[in-house]
Motif scaffolding. Structure first.
Motif, PDB file in Angstrom:
ATOM      1  N   PRO A  34     -47.779  44.516 -56.554  1.00 52.86           N
ATOM      2  CA  PRO A  34     -47.791  43.979 -55.194  1.00 52.86           C
ATOM      3  C   PRO A  34     -46.346  43.859 -54.722  1.00 52.86           C
ATOM      4  CG  PRO A  34     -48.232  42.238 -56.804  1.00 52.86           C
ATOM      5  CD  PRO A  34     -48.147  43.519 -57.567  1.00 52.86           C
ATOM      6  N   LYS A  64     -40.657  34.434 -58.305  1.00 46.61           N
ATOM      7  CA  LYS A  64     -41.251  33.545 -57.318  1.00 46.61           C
ATOM      8  C   LYS A  64     -41.933  32.353 -57.988  1.00 46.61           C
ATOM      9  CE  LYS A  64     -42.638  34.846 -52.847  1.00 46.61           C
ATOM     10  NZ  LYS A  64     -42.661  36.070 -52.112  1.00 46.61           N
ATOM     11  N   MET A  89     -43.620  36.999 -61.351  1.00 50.07           N
ATOM     12  CA  MET A  89     -43.771  37.497 -59.983  1.00 50.07           C
ATOM     13  C   MET A  89     -42.404  37.660 -59.312  1.00 50.07           C
ATOM     14  SD  MET A  89     -46.086  38.792 -58.399  1.00 50.07           S
ATOM     15  CE  MET A  89     -47.720  38.440 -58.982  1.00 50.07           C
ATOM     16  N   GLY A  90     -41.535  38.385 -59.989  1.00 49.14           N
ATOM     17  CA  GLY A  90     -40.208  38.642 -59.455  1.00 49.14           C
ATOM     18  C   GLY A  90     -39.319  37.406 -59.433  1.00 49.14           C
ATOM     19  N   PRO A 136     -35.354  37.268 -45.330  1.00 45.00           N
ATOM     20  CA  PRO A 136     -36.077  36.237 -46.078  1.00 45.00           C
ATOM     21  C   PRO A 136     -35.205  35.071 -46.545  1.00 45.00           C
ATOM     22  CG  PRO A 136     -36.278  38.423 -47.149  1.00 45.00           C
ATOM     23  CD  PRO A 136     -35.554  38.613 -45.861  1.00 45.00           C
ATOM     24  N   GLN A 175     -34.140  38.713 -51.246  1.00 47.70           N
ATOM     25  CA  GLN A 175     -35.401  39.045 -51.896  1.00 47.70           C
ATOM     26  C   GLN A 175     -35.553  38.179 -53.125  1.00 47.70           C
ATOM     27  OE1 GLN A 175     -36.234  43.281 -52.132  1.00 47.70           O
ATOM     28  NE2 GLN A 175     -34.814  43.576 -50.446  1.00 47.70           N
ATOM     29  N   ILE A 176     -36.809  38.015 -53.511  1.00 52.45           N
ATOM     30  CA  ILE A 176     -37.129  37.007 -54.516  1.00 52.45           C
ATOM     31  C   ILE A 176     -36.317  37.199 -55.803  1.00 52.45           C
ATOM     32  CG2 ILE A 176     -39.238  38.250 -55.219  1.00 52.45           C
ATOM     33  CD1 ILE A 176     -38.619  34.459 -55.169  1.00 52.45           C
ATOM     34  N   GLN A 177     -36.077  38.448 -56.196  1.00 50.96           N
ATOM     35  CA  GLN A 177     -35.348  38.661 -57.453  1.00 50.96           C
ATOM     36  C   GLN A 177     -33.908  38.152 -57.371  1.00 50.96           C
ATOM     37  OE1 GLN A 177     -37.069  41.162 -55.925  1.00 50.96           O
ATOM     38  NE2 GLN A 177     -38.657  41.798 -57.347  1.00 50.96           N
ATOM     39  N   THR A 186     -43.439  42.211 -53.942  1.00 45.39           N
ATOM     40  CA  THR A 186     -43.198  40.795 -54.262  1.00 45.39           C
ATOM     41  C   THR A 186     -42.758  39.990 -53.045  1.00 45.39           C
ATOM     42  OG1 THR A 186     -41.043  41.481 -55.132  1.00 45.39           O
ATOM     43  CG2 THR A 186     -42.765  41.036 -56.736  1.00 45.39           C
ATOM     44  N   GLU A 187     -42.176  40.674 -52.042  1.00 45.52           N
ATOM     45  CA  GLU A 187     -41.771  39.957 -50.824  1.00 45.52           C
ATOM     46  C   GLU A 187     -42.981  39.479 -50.032  1.00 45.52           C
ATOM     47  OE1 GLU A 187     -38.617  39.036 -50.044  1.00 45.52           O
ATOM     48  OE2 GLU A 187     -38.478  39.781 -52.101  1.00 45.52           O
ATOM     49  N   GLU A 188     -44.113  40.157 -50.243  1.00 42.93           N
ATOM     50  CA  GLU A 188     -45.306  39.815 -49.444  1.00 42.93           C
ATOM     51  C   GLU A 188     -46.295  38.937 -50.201  1.00 42.93           C
ATOM     52  OE1 GLU A 188     -45.052  44.030 -47.012  1.00 42.93           O
ATOM     53  OE2 GLU A 188     -46.884  43.550 -48.080  1.00 42.93           O
ATOM     54  N   VAL A 189     -45.899  38.538 -51.398  1.00 44.14           N
ATOM     55  CA  VAL A 189     -46.764  37.634 -52.158  1.00 44.14           C
ATOM     56  C   VAL A 189     -46.604  36.232 -51.579  1.00 44.14           C
ATOM     57  CG1 VAL A 189     -47.170  36.593 -54.428  1.00 44.14           C
ATOM     58  CG2 VAL A 189     -46.620  39.028 -54.247  1.00 44.14           C
TER      59      VAL A 189
END
Ligand SMILES: Cc1cc2nc3c(=O)[nH]c(=O)nc-3n(C[C@H](O)[C@H](O)[C@H](O)COP(=O)(O)OP(=O)(O)OC[C@H]3O[C@@H](n4cnc5c(N)ncnc54)[C@H](O)[C@@H]3O)c2cc1C
Ligand SMILES: Nc1ncnc2c1ncn2[C@@H]1O[C@H](COP(=O)(O)O)[C@@H](O)[C@H]1O
Lengths: 302, 257
Positions: free
Chosen positions: B12, A124, A121-122, A277, A254-256, B14-17
């Motif tokens: 999806p 996450k 999930m990137g 974020p 961002q998550i990545q 990924t920032e909104e997961v």
């Protein structure tokens, strides 16, 4: 009995793959192809098979994957671990398709035999993946396993006939390695698109110097703008760092990107956008302009 | 006629997961569905070749659920001529290999494809394996991590960044190309293009149509976010010197500088 074949295009990764291989099989053997076949040293493996051939010299993906599938058949291996650099990530899936094997990408851990752990999930989440097939191919993220020690494995030459492949190398422009080892640094000061011009990177280098750290960056700075080399790119598809302090200036978080710095001891974020974020993952956050804040930090420390 | 296929994945955002506080599991239900970030570069690369007269037709292919059709319409608006939607719930889980068999099947279904474009890696599962696997399955050469493409009758020359540096490769078509973001800047379709896209042909395909087995090759048995505790001491910067002092004092008392 399960035999694991390990392979990498970067010789430094072999010893790490042997350690990973020991977790999932009874015997670990290695394949050293092309340039690596010259004088391979693979500590801890029971044997190294070497093979030469046209397309292997340049690590073209199709001949390499074909040669590996021939070696898998020859030695009766049912698990293949591939060093997860860029070349490894193109070879692994091709080999999996050839062997009709379940494919695992960039595993970071092997919590138990048959289970591979990787980012998902990137970045996450962490997922545990279990192959359902008899044969398994997995790429292993670099620096995830301690290198094996022990005597270099005995070498045996093996005949393969992968052919030349259809891809031809027109040229290779070797990268000048700057030799920064961002993974070892205690302080990393990273920046992203918040820095507007290439010349303005100076500000970040000054702050890093004042803090006794090294400079890192987000993916677009390296992959898209090419202001800095790959060895400074942090994140899911770049380097993973765990310094004592990670400063992120003008990086949205961002998550990545976070996937590459989330385990830092302290995270400092400088960003003009209070909703960035990254602030959710900050120990100390400064809502402000990096063009003001970084020079002030530099000044304060020098 | 030179035909290109573009593989696009809907993911999806990924920032909104969200991560469920108690289970630590991801919740994708409220995240907007978008085209995976770099897939837009893959489409743009094909569309630019079409504008240059090198490619005549572009087929977009996606494997995804009902909602994925929206992303296909977006790709049609960006310049694809036709779309294939592999709508097969059983293929959505269960590892890459069968998915890629389905995608490869759809490429073959499209007929005489000369170039297949995908991105290097998708934003949610980032296995970076679709291009390589599809190339193997359709028996075409693979050119990955590409930031420059040139097509001249029957052969394609690319530049790409690999572990050791910049490599220039040439291969005959049909070939599979995976792109990185620096290849181009994806366009935003105009309103007219968005409206026109509604009338472009879109065909649904099932695993059965493609003769693909749906048995899983890999199962995900756990998927959780790690715990994270941060201090989250946030300061609005009015006076940069004051802010720097606050930060430096904190870092010094933490003993890290
Ligand atoms: C499969 C995949 C893999 C990826 N891998 C990686 C990876 O390994 N590493 C990575 O970094 N990204 C990766 N990405 C990309 C990632 O999703 C983001 O697109 C990227 O990290 C954004 O970079 P950025 O923060 O520099 O730019 P932006 O998102 O554009 O953020 C710039 C930030 O700077 C702030 N800013 C602007 N001006 C100022 C100023 N004067 N002072 C202070 N702040 C300012 C803005 O508020 C904004 O928050 C990946 C994406 C995908 C899909
Ligand atoms: N389900 C899918 N449907 C269509 N294309 C896909 C799909 N999954 C992956 N791709 C393509 O392959 C690229 C790499 O994805 P991955 O191998 O999952 O990292 C994506 O960016 C897409 O171009």
């Amino acid at each position: 009995m399960s035999t694991v074949l390990v392979f990498a295009t970067d010789e430094d990764l072999f010893a790490e793959l042997v350690t990973a291989g020991e977790k999932i099989g009874d015997e670990v053997v290695a394949a050293a192809l092309g340039p690596a076949a010259e004088d391979p040293e693979v500590p801890g493996a029971s044997k190294v098979y070497t093979a030469q051939g046209d397309g292997l010299d340049e690590y073209h993906v199709d001949p390499v994957a074909t040669a590996l599938s021939e070696i898998v058949d020859e030695v009766g291996a049912d698990r293949v671990l591939v060093g997860g650099n860029r070349r490894g990530k193109e070879i692994g899936p091709q080999l999996a398709a050839k062997l009709d094997a379940g494919y695992i990408v960039t595993a970071l851990e092997i919590p138990e035999e048959g289970t591979f752990r990787r980012k998902f999930m990137g970045g996450k989440t962490m997922a545990n993946e279990v192959p359902q097939t008899d044969d398994v191919v997995a790429t292993i993220a670099p620096h995830s396993f301690e290198p094996a020690t022990g005597d270099p494995a005995p070498v045996e030459t093996i005949q393969v006939s992968p052919g030349k492949g259809r891809v031809e190398r027109v040229s290779l422009e070797q990268r000048d390695e700057e030799g920064v080892n961002i993974e070892e640094a205690d302080v990393v000061v990273a920046f992203g698109r918040g820095v507007e011009e290439e010349d303005d990177m100076e500000l970040v280098f000054d702050t890093a110097e004042s803090m006794g750290g090294v400079v890192g960056c987000s993916r677009p700075i390296s992959a898209d703008l090419h202001w800095l080399g790959d060895d400074r790119w942090i994140g899911l598809s770049g380097k993973v760092v765990t310094p004592e302090v990670y400063v992120a200036a003008g990086v949205s978080g961002q998550i990545q990107h976070l996937a590459g710095c989330r385990d830092s001891e302290l995270i400092v974020v400088v960003n003009t956008d209070e909703n960035a974020p990254f602030f959710e993952h900050a120990d100390y956050g400064l809502v402000g302009d990096l063009y003001d804040v970084l020079p002030a930090i530099t000044e304060k420390l020098s | 006629m030179v035909k290109a296929a573009v593989l696009v994945k809907q993911v999806p955002n990924t920032e909104e997961v969200r991560i469920d506080d108690s289970t630590r599991e991801p919740d994708t239900s409220r995240a907007e569905r978008v085209i995976s970030l770099y897939d837009k570069n893959a489409i743009e690369a094909a569309v630019q070749l079409k504008e240059d007269g090198e490619v005549e037709e572009i087929v977009a292919i996606t494997l995804g659920d009902d909602q994925a059709e929206e992303s296909l319409r977006e790709v049609l608006a960006m310049g694809a001529d036709e779309a294939f939607h592999i709508n097969e719930p059983e293929l959505l889980e269960g590892g890459k290999l069968r998915k890629c068999e389905a995608l490869a099947g759809a490429v073959e279904e499209a007929g005489d494809v000369d170039l297949v474009f995908a991105s290097e890696e998708s934003a949610d599962s980032h296995t970076a394996s679709t291009g390589p696997m599809v190339a193997e399955l359709i028996d075409a050469p693979l050119l990955s991590y590409v930031f420059d493409v040139e097509l001249t009758d029957g052969s394609v020359e690319v530049e790409r960044e690999i572990d050791e540096g910049i490599e220039t490769l040439r291969a005959p078509t049909p070939a599979v190309i995976t792109v990185v973001e620096s290849i181009n800047d994806p366009r935003l379709p105009s309103l007219t293009e968005i409206l026109q896209a509604k009338n472009k042909p879109l065909t649904e395909l099932s695993a059965e149509d493609l003769g693909v087995d749906t048995e899983p090759t890999v199962r995900i048995v756990e998927n959780k976010a790690p715990e994270e505790t941060r201090k989250k001491e946030i300061m609005e910067v009015d006076d940069p010197d004051e802010a720097a002092e606050w930060l430096v004092e904190n870092l010094q008392s933490e003993g890290v500088i």
